[in-house]
Design a protein around this motif. Structure first.
Motif, short mmCIF file in Angstrom:
data_model
loop_
_atom_site.label_atom_id
_atom_site.label_comp_id
_atom_site.label_asym_id
_atom_site.label_seq_id
_atom_site.Cartn_x
_atom_site.Cartn_y
_atom_site.Cartn_z
N ILE A 88 0.76 -1.37 0.08
CA ILE A 88 0.00 -0.03 0.18
C ILE A 88 0.92 1.36 -0.09
O ILE A 88 0.58 2.28 -0.55
CB ILE A 88 -0.83 -0.08 1.32
CG1 ILE A 88 -1.87 -1.29 1.42
CG2 ILE A 88 -1.87 1.42 1.27
CD1 ILE A 88 -2.94 -1.21 2.27
N ILE A 89 2.19 1.12 0.84
CA ILE A 89 2.87 2.35 0.84
C ILE A 89 3.52 2.63 -0.55
O ILE A 89 3.48 3.79 -1.03
CB ILE A 89 3.96 2.15 1.82
CG1 ILE A 89 3.33 2.23 3.36
CG2 ILE A 89 5.03 3.18 1.84
CD1 ILE A 89 4.21 1.78 4.46
N TRP A 90 3.72 1.72 -1.06
CA TRP A 90 4.38 1.76 -2.71
C TRP A 90 3.58 2.19 -3.42
O TRP A 90 3.72 3.25 -4.30
CB TRP A 90 4.95 0.27 -3.20
CG TRP A 90 5.75 -0.31 -2.28
CD1 TRP A 90 6.79 0.45 -1.36
CD2 TRP A 90 6.45 -1.56 -2.21
NE1 TRP A 90 7.73 -0.63 -0.80
CE2 TRP A 90 7.35 -1.94 -1.37
CE3 TRP A 90 5.97 -2.64 -2.97
CZ2 TRP A 90 8.00 -2.92 -1.16
CZ3 TRP A 90 6.45 -4.02 -2.98
CH2 TRP A 90 7.81 -4.02 -1.98
N LEU A 91 2.24 1.93 -3.38
CA LEU A 91 1.04 2.35 -4.14
C LEU A 91 1.21 3.65 -4.22
O LEU A 91 0.84 4.56 -5.17
CB LEU A 91 -0.27 1.67 -4.05
CG LEU A 91 -1.10 1.70 -5.32
CD1 LEU A 91 -0.54 1.18 -6.42
CD2 LEU A 91 -2.27 1.03 -4.89
N THR A 92 0.84 4.22 -2.73
CA THR A 92 0.89 5.64 -2.63
C THR A 92 1.96 6.22 -2.95
O THR A 92 1.89 7.54 -3.59
CB THR A 92 0.68 6.05 -1.07
OG1 THR A 92 -0.08 4.83 -0.59
CG2 THR A 92 0.32 7.14 -0.83
N ALA A 93 3.27 5.80 -2.90
CA ALA A 93 4.27 6.59 -3.35
C ALA A 93 4.44 6.79 -4.66
O ALA A 93 4.60 7.94 -5.24
CB ALA A 93 5.65 5.64 -2.81
N ILE A 94 4.01 5.76 -5.34
CA ILE A 94 3.89 5.90 -6.88
C ILE A 94 3.11 6.78 -7.33
O ILE A 94 3.38 7.92 -8.20
CB ILE A 94 3.83 4.34 -7.59
CG1 ILE A 94 5.08 3.60 -7.36
CG2 ILE A 94 3.50 4.57 -9.01
CD1 ILE A 94 4.83 2.13 -7.69
N LEU A 95 1.83 6.68 -6.72
CA LEU A 95 0.76 7.72 -6.99
C LEU A 95 1.23 9.09 -7.10
O LEU A 95 0.96 10.15 -7.74
CB LEU A 95 -0.61 7.29 -6.62
CG LEU A 95 -0.91 6.15 -7.22
CD1 LEU A 95 -2.50 5.61 -6.39
CD2 LEU A 95 -1.53 6.23 -8.48
N VAL A 96 1.44 9.54 -5.83
CA VAL A 96 1.73 10.85 -5.38
C VAL A 96 3.05 11.22 -6.12
O VAL A 96 3.10 12.56 -6.71
CB VAL A 96 2.30 10.78 -3.97
CG1 VAL A 96 2.99 12.14 -3.58
CG2 VAL A 96 1.30 10.57 -2.91
#
Lengths: 327, 249, 306
Positions: free
Chosen positions: A100-108
């Motif tokens: 989830i953290i990675w997904l957030t990082a990527i999207l942001v």
């Protein structure tokens, strides 16, 4: 003269073998060092997509590195302190789950790259360099003044985040996650380069007026490349913060942005493994020279100057004897 | 008029006090080669820029394939079928001949955004690119790096990339530039056949080529069209002689 | 929020901006004439400050310190131009970025090697210290006022140089067409060295002057460099007029933003959160200004139109 693909395989295998050896020899520090190199390489692979193929000299890629790091830091902080983040009517519950953290990082990171790109890609090369540098500085100062997440002192995360099925605190396992990410990013770079999009982007770097007259918009091509590039570097930032269990404004610093470009040039700009070789050499130099003298940056500067003036193709350029893309 | 493919109406463009384009109205009809000639500094590049899309005219309009394209970008006009070649070859020097041709084919396809499957394996693009290369005689050189080509071969590639667009009209900026006698002859023969596929607006300095190819000629001097006519008319025209040689010639 | 405070802050903004102008003018001149993006400009700022601090420490004279700053920066600038920069004029921007980044590393760590990691101190000279009374009952720092005056004098000097002297004509011609002035017999390499040294001297002067009110330490130049880039982007690369107006805009935005934004937020939020949000946003104000200008004019206010 060695062909590039005969250099590529040994380099990537070398990393893996080094880590496995270090694990068997019970040298966790070496694994950490290798992980650090892998993550710097990952960040630089991201940059290399925009720089090496698209010719975009982004002197502010630390923005995405830092955003990824802070995405991790903020989410993990709210999880570890059991306090959700209230943004007006929106409540964001923290999480310590890596995916989830990675997904957030990527999207942001991707979104930020889109915004920065929209503003800066309408201008010519030198403006782009200055603007990306400026945005890096903006995030740097912003993160210093935002004391909720540590400000200048940064934010510590007590325990490394979770990945389903693994014990991420074990150095070799975390290395494995990072190494796999690097490999995926390299595959992405490779497929991208060979694809129609890569062909067009590469042409946009060399001869943009031609790209226009065949019916394509160079600016949109570069924008997409910049977004993808930012997303990859953002992922690297999230992992890097996890490695150190610490995120601070220095992840946004101009020094880091500069180092990412330096890594690529040492290895060979535009070459698939350029960032990987560059990161390996950089971390090694940092470790070895750093032990010998506190002022090893002087030597890094001298080496860099010599490379720019006399060995512009970097290590891969020297080994293959052929010039790489002219960026 | 239904057989007018490309048209400019009253184009005006000034750079400060310099009037580079002064009320230029031109027509390019199907099946013809319309040449634009004129002394240096006449404003040919500025004119081409406004037609192909890089420059915005101060006044006037450009019409292509029945549409007003004055507000359209270069890319949009190219996508609509307007192919342009450059006086100084605009080719990706690091790439192969085939890759340059693939780029042209890419522009016309719906596919520039595909970023996973290799371009080289794409049959449609490949077919289109190779067809264009064969027509200009560069099929054998497909895997050569463009930087290693001779000047003449690069001029051929320049035309090939234009061909991949399967265009409705060509705007060619000095295709003969730098070609020797042999190369000019080949290129002239090639353009001669090309006109039946799509008309060509030909900006040229090479008078032999112009007189051999042009159906109509327009003479541009200080941004104005001072004469338009057939080859014989232009050859005989006093205004043209004066324009080139000055008063009292 | 009294009128006196506002005027004081405006003066601070002007002072900040004018010092920024010294950096930006040099950078934009170097880019305009030589087509070179120079990241090492911040190092020249630092070298000026260190030279001044060392000289003031040894001689006690602020005036000598300023002379030393100008001389040191100009000499280092000239040497760097001849040894390294010269090879970069025809190079790609990436090469220029990397080479001048390398210079930053060398100069920063080199300075740390020589002077150590602790900041040096440069004192405001006694004849310039203390407040001065301005009309309206405002007490303002004499030194900062002096900086504004010095900065304006430099701006005037630069205007006179480019508009009224032969060197200025060469510079303006060089900005327009580099190959042409070489063909006209102007000694390009001397011109370039001179322009680079001039830019360096301005940076060194700025470093020395500001060093007296902030600290003199390694790394002091880069944040100023980056802000100078923002100024140039706003003003338009190659335009000294743009650099002047851009610097004042940036100086005022940064200073006034830092004061007013927290106050603005206090109207909507409680003081603690307001200060926090306000100062965080204030740190971004300059870059937001830059973004707005870019959206409206991609090549800056006075830059070449595409």
């Amino acid at each position: 003269m060695i062909q590039e693909r005969y250099i590529n395989a040994p380099v990537i295998a070398g990393f893996l073998l080094l880590a496995i050896w270090a694990h068997l020899a019970d040298e966790p520090f070496t694994i950490t060092l290798a992980t650090r190199a892998v993550l710097l390489a990952l960040a630089a692979v991201g940059l290399n997509i925009a720089l090496g193929i698209g010719g975009l000299v982004s002197l502010g890629h630390a923005v995405f590195f830092g955003l990824g790091g802070y995405a991790m830091g903020i989410l993990a902080y709210h999880a570890q302190s059991f306090s959700p983040l209230e943004l007006g009517s929106l409540t964001i519950v923290g999480t310590k789950s890596m995916p989830i953290i990675w997904l957030t990082a990527i999207l942001v990171s991707a979104l930020t790259a889109l915004l920065i790109g929209l503003i800066s890609l309408r201008t010519t090369g030198v403006y782009f360099i200055m603007i990306t540098l400026a945005f890096g500085q903006m995030f740097f100062f912003f993160s210093i003044s935002w004391s909720t997440y540590g400000g200048e002192d940064g934010l510590s995360i007590w325990v490394r985040n979770d990945f389903p099925g693994l014990n991420t605190l074990v150095p070799i396992q975390f290395f494995g996650i990072c190494f796999l990410s690097l490999c995926l990013a390299l595959i992405l770079h490779s497929r991208l380069r060979a694809s129609p999009f890569g062909l067009a982007l590469n042409a946009a770097r060399q001869v943009p007026q031609r790209v226009e007259t065949v019916g394509l918009n160079p600016m949109r091509l570069k924008l997409l490349a910049f977004v993808i590039s930012g997303a990859v570097t953002g992922l690297a930032g999230a992992l890097f913060a996890d490695l150190n269990r610490f995120v601070s404004p220095t992840m946004f610093s101009w020094q880091l942005s500069g180092e990412l470009i330096v890594l690529i040039i040492i290895g060979g700009v535009g070459r698939l493994m350029g960032p990987v070789i560059g990161a390996a050499l950089f971390v090694t130099l940092e470790h070895v020279l750093g032990d010998m003298t506190d002022f090893w940056h002087v030597w890094l500067g001298v080496i860099l100057l010599l490379i720019v003036l006399f060995a512009r193709g970097g290590v891969i350029g020297l080994l293959t004897g052929k010039a790489g893309p002219h960026v | 008029m239904s057989n007018v493919v490309l048209e400019t109406r009253g184009l005006q463009k000034s750079f400060g006090a310099l009037k580079a384009t002064d009320d230029v109205s031109l027509r390019l009809k199907t099946g013809e080669i319309h040449a634009i000639i004129g002394p240096n500094g006449a404003g040919k590049s500025t004119l081409i820029g406004q037609i192909s899309g890089g420059l915005r005219p101060d006044a006037g309009s450009v019409h292509f394939a029945g549409r007003d394209v004055t507000g359209l970008s270069t890319a949009a006009r190219a996508a609509a079928g307007l192919a342009r070649t450059f006086q100084i070859s605009a080719l990706a020097m690091e790439d192969t001949v085939l890759e340059n041709a693939l780029l042209g084919a890419l522009g016309q396809s719906a596919q520039p955004w595909r970023f996973w499957a290799p371009a080289a394996k794409n049959k449609d693009l490949h077919l289109r690119a190779m067809a264009a290369l064969e027509r200009v005689g560069l099929a054998e050189a497909a895997d050569q790096i463009t930087a290693n080509l001779s000047h003449g071969q690069r001029r051929q590639l320049e035309v090939a990339v234009a061909l991949t667009l399967e265009p409705k009209a060509f705007v060619m900026d000095e295709p003969m530039a730098g070609l020797g006698a042999e190369g000019s002859k080949t290129m002239t023969g090639f353009l001669d056949e090309l006109r039946s596929e799509a008309p060509i607006l030909l900006v040229e300095h090479d008078m032999d080529a112009v007189f051999a190819l042009a159906d109509r000629i327009s003479v541009l001097v200080y941004g104005r069209v001072v004469a338009t006519g057939t080859v014989d008319e232009i050859r005989a025209s006093r205004e043209v002689k004066e324009a080139y040689l000055g008063d009292g010639a | 929020m009294s009128a006196i405070l506002i005027i004081e802050q405006i003066l601070n903004g002007l002072q900040f901006g004018i010092m920024l102008f010294l950096m930006a003018a040099g950078l934009t001149l170097i880019f305009g004439v030589m087509g070179l993006i120079n990241l090492a400009h911040g190092s020249l700022y630092m070298i000026g400050a260190f030279a001044a601090a060392a000289t003031a420490g040894a001689t006690g004279s602020f005036l000598l310190a300023l002379v030393a700053a100008l001389a040191a920066a100009a000499i280092v600038g000239a040497i760097v131009e001849i040894v390294v920069i010269r090879r970069l004029y025809c190079a790609a921007h990436l090469d220029q970025v990397l080479a001048t980044f390398a210079l930053i590393l060398i100069f920063s760590e080199g300075t740390r090697w020589i002077f150590g990691s602790f900041p040096l101190f440069l004192d405001v000279p006694s004849y310039l210290s203390g407040p001065v009374s301005l009309p309206g009952g405002i007490q303002y720092s004499l030194y900062r006022l002096a900086l504004i005056v010095i900065g304006l004098l430099v701006a005037l000097g630069l205007w006179w140089l480019t508009a009224r002297t032969r060197l200025g004509i060469q510079i303006r011609a060089g900005e327009n067409d580099r190959e042409m002035i070489a063909a006209l017999g102007v000694d390009i390499s001397k011109l370039y060295t001179l322009v680079f040294a001039l830019g360096a001297a301005l940076a060194g002067l700025a470093g020395a002057l500001v060093g007296a009110i902030q600290s003199v330490q390694v790394g002091m130049g880069e944040p100023v460099l980056i802000l100078a880039f923002v100024v140039i982007v706003i003003g338009g690369i190659g335009s000294i007029k743009g650099a002047f107006i851009g610097s004042l805009l940036v100086g005022l935005t940064d200073t006034l933003g830092g004061i007013f934004l927290p106050e603005l937020f206090k109207l909507y939020m409680e003081p603690g959160a307001a200060s926090q949000t306000g100062s965080a946003l204030a740190s971004m104000a300059v870059y937001i200004l830059m973004s707005i200008v870019l959206v409206w004019r991609p090549t800056g206010l006075f830059g070449a139109r595409a």
